[in-house]
Every structure is written in structure tokens, then in C-alpha cells.
Design a protein around this motif. Structure first.
Motif, PDB file in Angstrom:
ATOM      1  N   ALA A  77       0.827  -1.202   0.000  1.00  0.00           N
ATOM      2  CA  ALA A  77       0.000   0.000   0.000  1.00  0.00           C
ATOM      3  C   ALA A  77       0.866   1.258   0.000  1.00  0.00           C
ATOM      4  O   ALA A  77       0.573   2.216  -0.716  1.00  0.00           O
ATOM      5  CB  ALA A  77      -0.938  -0.006   1.202  1.00  0.00           C
ATOM      6  N   ASP A  78       1.942   1.235   0.768  1.00  0.00           N
ATOM      7  CA  ASP A  78       2.839   2.393   0.806  1.00  0.00           C
ATOM      8  C   ASP A  78       3.462   2.652  -0.565  1.00  0.00           C
ATOM      9  O   ASP A  78       3.501   3.785  -1.037  1.00  0.00           O
ATOM     10  CB  ASP A  78       3.929   2.171   1.863  1.00  0.00           C
ATOM     11  N   ARG A  79       3.923   1.597  -1.212  1.00  0.00           N
ATOM     12  CA  ARG A  79       4.517   1.752  -2.558  1.00  0.00           C
ATOM     13  C   ARG A  79       3.479   2.204  -3.560  1.00  0.00           C
ATOM     14  O   ARG A  79       3.759   3.023  -4.440  1.00  0.00           O
ATOM     15  CB  ARG A  79       5.149   0.437  -3.006  1.00  0.00           C
ATOM     16  N   LEU A  80       2.274   1.667  -3.438  1.00  0.00           N
ATOM     17  CA  LEU A  80       1.193   2.054  -4.343  1.00  0.00           C
ATOM     18  C   LEU A  80       0.839   3.523  -4.162  1.00  0.00           C
ATOM     19  O   LEU A  80       0.611   4.244  -5.139  1.00  0.00           O
ATOM     20  CB  LEU A  80      -0.019   1.167  -4.084  1.00  0.00           C
ATOM     21  N   LEU A  81       0.837   3.986  -2.924  1.00  0.00           N
ATOM     22  CA  LEU A  81       0.521   5.393  -2.654  1.00  0.00           C
ATOM     23  C   LEU A  81       1.517   6.352  -3.293  1.00  0.00           C
ATOM     24  O   LEU A  81       1.189   7.507  -3.531  1.00  0.00           O
ATOM     25  CB  LEU A  81       0.447   5.643  -1.145  1.00  0.00           C
ATOM     26  N   ALA A  82       2.721   5.876  -3.586  1.00  0.00           N
ATOM     27  CA  ALA A  82       3.699   6.728  -4.277  1.00  0.00           C
ATOM     28  C   ALA A  82       3.224   7.080  -5.684  1.00  0.00           C
ATOM     29  O   ALA A  82       3.734   8.017  -6.296  1.00  0.00           O
ATOM     30  CB  ALA A  82       5.056   6.031  -4.332  1.00  0.00           C
ATOM     31  N   HIS A  83       2.239   6.330  -6.186  1.00  0.00           N
ATOM     32  CA  HIS A  83       1.723   6.553  -7.535  1.00  0.00           C
ATOM     33  C   HIS A  83       0.299   7.111  -7.549  1.00  0.00           C
ATOM     34  O   HIS A  83      -0.200   7.474  -8.604  1.00  0.00           O
ATOM     35  CB  HIS A  83       1.755   5.242  -8.328  1.00  0.00           C
ATOM     36  N   CYS A  84      -0.341   7.142  -6.386  1.00  0.00           N
ATOM     37  CA  CYS A  84      -1.732   7.571  -6.309  1.00  0.00           C
ATOM     38  C   CYS A  84      -1.852   9.084  -6.191  1.00  0.00           C
ATOM     39  O   CYS A  84      -0.936   9.762  -5.743  1.00  0.00           O
ATOM     40  CB  CYS A  84      -2.429   6.909  -5.117  1.00  0.00           C
ATOM     41  N   ASP A  85      -3.025   9.558  -6.593  1.00  0.00           N
ATOM     42  CA  ASP A  85      -3.318  10.985  -6.510  1.00  0.00           C
ATOM     43  C   ASP A  85      -4.182  11.329  -5.304  1.00  0.00           C
ATOM     44  O   ASP A  85      -4.297  12.501  -4.937  1.00  0.00           O
ATOM     45  CB  ASP A  85      -4.052  11.439  -7.784  1.00  0.00           C
ATOM     46  N   ALA A  86      -4.837  10.319  -4.713  1.00  0.00           N
ATOM     47  CA  ALA A  86      -5.737  10.564  -3.590  1.00  0.00           C
ATOM     48  C   ALA A  86      -6.092   9.231  -2.929  1.00  0.00           C
ATOM     49  O   ALA A  86      -5.811   8.160  -3.474  1.00  0.00           O
ATOM     50  CB  ALA A  86      -7.014  11.249  -4.072  1.00  0.00           C
ATOM     51  N   THR A 103      -0.143   8.356   5.556  1.00  0.00           N
ATOM     52  CA  THR A 103       0.867   8.454   4.495  1.00  0.00           C
ATOM     53  C   THR A 103       0.425   9.450   3.434  1.00  0.00           C
ATOM     54  O   THR A 103       1.218  10.286   2.985  1.00  0.00           O
ATOM     55  CB  THR A 103       1.123   7.069   3.865  1.00  0.00           C
ATOM     56  N   ALA A 104      -0.828   9.360   3.031  1.00  0.00           N
ATOM     57  CA  ALA A 104      -1.346  10.289   2.019  1.00  0.00           C
ATOM     58  C   ALA A 104      -1.231  11.728   2.494  1.00  0.00           C
ATOM     59  O   ALA A 104      -0.777  12.601   1.741  1.00  0.00           O
ATOM     60  CB  ALA A 104      -2.793   9.943   1.692  1.00  0.00           C
ATOM     61  N   ARG A 105      -1.616  11.970   3.715  1.00  0.00           N
ATOM     62  CA  ARG A 105      -1.555  13.346   4.248  1.00  0.00           C
ATOM     63  C   ARG A 105      -0.121  13.846   4.326  1.00  0.00           C
ATOM     64  O   ARG A 105       0.150  15.003   4.005  1.00  0.00           O
ATOM     65  CB  ARG A 105      -2.257  13.420   5.597  1.00  0.00           C
ATOM     66  N   ARG A 106       0.812  12.966   4.748  1.00  0.00           N
ATOM     67  CA  ARG A 106       2.233  13.361   4.780  1.00  0.00           C
ATOM     68  C   ARG A 106       2.719  13.734   3.390  1.00  0.00           C
ATOM     69  O   ARG A 106       3.572  14.608   3.238  1.00  0.00           O
ATOM     70  CB  ARG A 106       3.093  12.212   5.314  1.00  0.00           C
ATOM     71  N   GLY A 108       0.890  15.007   1.073  1.00  0.00           N
ATOM     72  CA  GLY A 108       0.091  16.101   0.529  1.00  0.00           C
ATOM     73  C   GLY A 108      -1.036  15.662  -0.391  1.00  0.00           C
ATOM     74  O   GLY A 108      -1.546  16.477  -1.169  1.00  0.00           O
ATOM     75  N   LEU A 109      -1.433  14.394  -0.294  1.00  0.00           N
ATOM     76  CA  LEU A 109      -2.516  13.885  -1.138  1.00  0.00           C
ATOM     77  C   LEU A 109      -3.857  14.116  -0.459  1.00  0.00           C
ATOM     78  O   LEU A 109      -3.969  13.982   0.759  1.00  0.00           O
ATOM     79  CB  LEU A 109      -2.345  12.385  -1.393  1.00  0.00           C
ATOM     80  N   PRO A 110      -4.877  14.430  -1.234  1.00  0.00           N
ATOM     81  CA  PRO A 110      -6.202  14.585  -0.626  1.00  0.00           C
ATOM     82  C   PRO A 110      -6.753  13.242  -0.143  1.00  0.00           C
ATOM     83  O   PRO A 110      -6.466  12.192  -0.732  1.00  0.00           O
ATOM     84  CB  PRO A 110      -7.058  15.155  -1.754  1.00  0.00           C
ATOM     85  N   VAL A 111      -7.533  13.306   0.927  1.00  0.00           N
ATOM     86  CA  VAL A 111      -8.213  12.134   1.467  1.00  0.00           C
ATOM     87  C   VAL A 111      -9.703  12.437   1.441  1.00  0.00           C
ATOM     88  O   VAL A 111     -10.153  13.436   2.010  1.00  0.00           O
ATOM     89  CB  VAL A 111      -7.753  11.826   2.904  1.00  0.00           C
ATOM     90  N   TYR A 112     -10.447  11.587   0.759  1.00  0.00           N
ATOM     91  CA  TYR A 112     -11.894  11.737   0.660  1.00  0.00           C
ATOM     92  C   TYR A 112     -12.559  10.647   1.488  1.00  0.00           C
ATOM     93  O   TYR A 112     -12.003   9.581   1.702  1.00  0.00           O
ATOM     94  CB  TYR A 112     -12.337  11.632  -0.808  1.00  0.00           C
ATOM     95  N   HIS A 113     -13.779  10.938   1.931  1.00  0.00           N
ATOM     96  CA  HIS A 113     -14.531   9.975   2.734  1.00  0.00           C
ATOM     97  C   HIS A 113     -15.834   9.569   2.061  1.00  0.00           C
ATOM     98  O   HIS A 113     -16.581   8.762   2.619  1.00  0.00           O
ATOM     99  CB  HIS A 113     -14.785  10.538   4.128  1.00  0.00           C
ATOM    100  N   ASP A 114     -16.081  10.119   0.890  1.00  0.00           N
ATOM    101  CA  ASP A 114     -17.289   9.786   0.133  1.00  0.00           C
ATOM    102  C   ASP A 114     -16.976  10.028  -1.345  1.00  0.00           C
ATOM    103  O   ASP A 114     -16.304  11.008  -1.681  1.00  0.00           O
ATOM    104  CB  ASP A 114     -18.443  10.690   0.587  1.00  0.00           C
ATOM    105  N   VAL A 115     -17.490   9.156  -2.191  1.00  0.00           N
ATOM    106  CA  VAL A 115     -17.258   9.304  -3.634  1.00  0.00           C
ATOM    107  C   VAL A 115     -17.772  10.658  -4.126  1.00  0.00           C
ATOM    108  O   VAL A 115     -17.189  11.252  -5.036  1.00  0.00           O
ATOM    109  CB  VAL A 115     -17.906   8.135  -4.411  1.00  0.00           C
ATOM    110  N   ALA A 116     -18.829  11.165  -3.508  1.00  0.00           N
ATOM    111  CA  ALA A 116     -19.386  12.456  -3.911  1.00  0.00           C
ATOM    112  C   ALA A 116     -18.393  13.603  -3.720  1.00  0.00           C
ATOM    113  O   ALA A 116     -18.551  14.655  -4.335  1.00  0.00           O
ATOM    114  CB  ALA A 116     -20.672  12.737  -3.136  1.00  0.00           C
TER     115      ALA A 116
END
Length: 127
Positions: A77-86, A103-106, A108-116
Motif C-alpha cells: 500500500a505504501d509503494r502504491l501510494l507513491a503513484h496515487c493521486d488521492a 501516508t497520504a496526508r504526509r 500532501g494527497l487529498p483524502v476523501y470519505h465519500d465518492v461524492a
């Protein structure tokens, strides 16, 4: 609004709360995967860490309850997050998903809690 599809990690419970029960883990994976279509329909590309980690474990002759799992699930998951946008964080207690969010917050990636909450994809010809 975004001009390109985002690669979005869907994070939520997988092993947490299952006591290692394969059926409970399968049910958790089904819940994670249920979010894949809404993310895709919103114009983005969903990914789940277990889609990467579980084949890696199988190729090592192990499964999600083997001691090797902690050396594969979280690092994958950590390695995958290096390629993710959110990250899309689904409800439920999960140390791994909480780690993904941190990890995402560190990074600077956005974190969403709903698809909307996902930003709409700008389509050609859209104003």
C-alpha cells in the motif's frame, strides 16, 4: 475539477476485525471493491492495495494471515501510494487504512470519505 483522471486508493478494513476468518476478509474485500465502480464512473481509476498485495503473497506461497503478510500488505500500500493521486477512506476500523491516510496526508494527497467528494473530471467541450 481536474483535467485528468486521478488514481485513487480505496482504503478500508480488510483483515481488521476478522480474527483471520477468510470469509470475513472476503466480505471486507467485497465492500472495498463495491466502491470501485462509483470511483470509475466518476471518471477516475480505482485501486485497492490488496489487488497488489494478495497476488504477491500467493506467489510467495503465503496468505493474508501468514507472518509474511505484514511485510507485504502495508509495504504494498505504501509503494502504491507513491503513484496515487488521492485516497478514498471507507468507514470501519482499520490500522492499515489509517496508515494509508496518514501516508497520504504526509505526502500532501487529498483524502476523501465519500465518492461524492471526488473532484469531477473536466470533459472535452465542457464549460
Amino acid at each position: 475539477m481536474t483535467d485528468k483522471p486521478m488514481l485513487i486508493l480505496i482504503a478500508g478494513p480488510y483483515r481488521s476485525g476478522t480474527g483471520g476468518d477468510p470469509e470475513a476478509m472476503a466480505a471486507n474485500l467485497t465492500r472495498l471493491e463495491a466502491a470501485a465502480w462509483p470511483v470509475f464512473a466518476a471518471g477516475h481509476l480505482p485501486v485497492i492495495g490488496e489487488w497488489i498485495a494478495l497476488p504477491v503473497l500467493r506467489s510467495a506461497g503465503a496468505g493474508p494471515t501468514d507472518p509474511l503478510a505484514d511485510q507485504v500488505l502495508y509495504p504494498a500500500a505504501d509503494r502504491l501510494l507513491a503513484h496515487c493521486d488521492a485516497v478514498l477512506r471507507l468507514p470501519g476500523e482499520s490500522a492499515g487504512a489509517d496508515q494509508d491516510v496518514a501516508t497520504a496526508r504526509r505526502r500532501g494527497l487529498p483524502v476523501y470519505h465519500d465518492v461524492a467528494e471526488l473532484p469531477p473530471l473536466a470533459r472535452e467541450g465542457a464549460a
